[in-house]
Design a protein around this motif. Structure first.
Motif, PDB file in Angstrom:
ATOM      1  N   ALA A  40       0.817  -1.241  -0.083  1.00 24.04           N
ATOM      2  CA  ALA A  40       0.011  -0.099  -0.074  1.00 24.04           C
ATOM      3  C   ALA A  40       0.915   1.233   0.038  1.00 24.04           C
ATOM      4  O   ALA A  40       0.153   2.400  -0.135  1.00 24.04           O
TER       5      ALA A  40
ATOM      6  N   SER B 230       0.410   3.622  -3.265  1.00 21.32           N
ATOM      7  CA  SER B 230      -0.730   4.088  -3.303  1.00 21.32           C
ATOM      8  C   SER B 230      -1.054   5.203  -2.096  1.00 21.32           C
ATOM      9  O   SER B 230      -1.559   6.386  -2.402  1.00 21.32           O
ATOM     10  N   VAL B 231      -0.837   4.965  -0.958  1.00 13.47           N
ATOM     11  CA  VAL B 231      -1.109   5.883  -0.101  1.00 13.47           C
ATOM     12  C   VAL B 231      -0.241   7.132   0.072  1.00 13.47           C
ATOM     13  O   VAL B 231      -0.677   8.263   0.197  1.00 13.47           O
TER      14      VAL B 231
ATOM     15  N   SER C 155       0.952   8.402  -2.677  1.00 16.28           N
ATOM     16  CA  SER C 155       0.390   9.167  -3.840  1.00 16.28           C
ATOM     17  C   SER C 155      -0.775   9.981  -3.497  1.00 16.28           C
ATOM     18  O   SER C 155      -1.024  11.159  -3.861  1.00 16.28           O
ATOM     19  N   ALA C 156      -1.892   9.436  -2.681  1.00 13.08           N
ATOM     20  CA  ALA C 156      -2.856   9.992  -2.291  1.00 13.08           C
ATOM     21  C   ALA C 156      -2.557  11.177  -0.907  1.00 13.08           C
ATOM     22  O   ALA C 156      -3.366  12.123  -0.944  1.00 13.08           O
TER      23      ALA C 156
ATOM     24  N   ARG D  42     -10.968   8.374   1.366  1.00  6.76           N
ATOM     25  CA  ARG D  42      -9.828   8.094   0.128  1.00  6.76           C
ATOM     26  C   ARG D  42      -8.991   7.139   0.657  1.00  6.76           C
ATOM     27  O   ARG D  42      -8.709   6.263  -0.074  1.00  6.76           O
ATOM     28  N   LEU D  43      -8.492   7.210   2.102  1.00  2.15           N
ATOM     29  CA  LEU D  43      -7.601   5.968   2.485  1.00  2.15           C
ATOM     30  C   LEU D  43      -8.233   4.674   2.497  1.00  2.15           C
ATOM     31  O   LEU D  43      -7.658   3.758   2.278  1.00  2.15           O
TER      32      LEU D  43
ATOM     33  N   ILE E  73      -8.189   2.981  -0.651  1.00  7.49           N
ATOM     34  CA  ILE E  73      -7.079   2.206  -1.070  1.00  7.49           C
ATOM     35  C   ILE E  73      -6.827   1.004  -0.247  1.00  7.49           C
ATOM     36  O   ILE E  73      -6.391  -0.144  -0.690  1.00  7.49           O
TER      37      ILE E  73
END
Length: 195
Positions: free
Chosen positions: A43, A46-47, A49-50, A78-79, A82
């Motif tokens: 993760a 992705s995390v 990036s967000a 959002r978290l 993911i």
């Protein structure tokens, strides 16, 4: 194989109860541990990036992430978008592995079981509870915990009374370790009739 969900609000004794099932030979998947592993592996990109700036040395720094998410419902959504699918994939792999090993029963320890809709996937749900004073005392003894943070966490969770109402089984950890063990043994006896 029977898949049973285990849940309970913060400070109710869920981790201790999960350990009781493990001690009795029941495979238990810990969603919190899965998240910790994801924050050091699958993760991270992705995390980061967000939520730029939350990765440190290839891992998600939970304090940095909390600073961007706590008290911010949209950021939290959002978290969760993911992380939750990745945790679900880990649960599926765990259940398949337990079934291959011949387990008749497996427990999925999911803190937000009702909140995420995971209860619908379970053959039965076990809720771990304790009286509010015991819960509050346990939580406020944790490092870095404040009354405000505790209240914010509770606000995100389905109330304990509602969890107990929706449960197939309840383990009350407020009556001591031995009493909780007896409750776990009674649940296992009852579940043996289902497998």
């Amino acid at each position: 194989m029977l898949i049973v969900g285990l849940t309970g609000s913060i400070g109710m004794g869920k981790t201790t109860t999960a350990a009781m099932f493990r001690a009795r030979g029941v495979p238990v998947h810990d969603a919190d541990r899965a998240v910790h592993e994801l924050y050091a592996g699958d993760a991270v990109a992705s995390v980061e990036s967000a939520f730029p700036g939350v990765a440190v040395d290839g891992r998600i720094d939970r304090e940095r992430l909390a600073a961007q998410v706590v008290g911010k419902p949209e950021a939290l959504r959002r978290l969760e978008a993911i992380v939750h699918p990745l945790v679900r994939e880990a649960e599926i792999r765990f259940a398949a592995s337990a079934a291959r090993r011949g387990a008749a029963l497996a427990v999925l320890d999911i803190p937000l079981l009702f909140e995420t809709g995971a209860a619908d996937r379970m053959a039965a749900v076990i809720v771990v509870t304790a009286d509010p004073a015991t819960q509050r005392d346990r939580v406020l003894r944790r490092a870095g915990m404040s009354a405000e943070r505790f209240e914010a966490m509770l606000a995100r969770q389905v109330p304990d009374a509602e969890k107990r109402r929706r449960a197939h089984f309840v383990v009350d950890t407020g009556r001591g370790f031995a009493a909780a063990e007896r409750q776990v043994d009674a649940i296992l006896r009852a579940l043996r009739f289902l497998v």
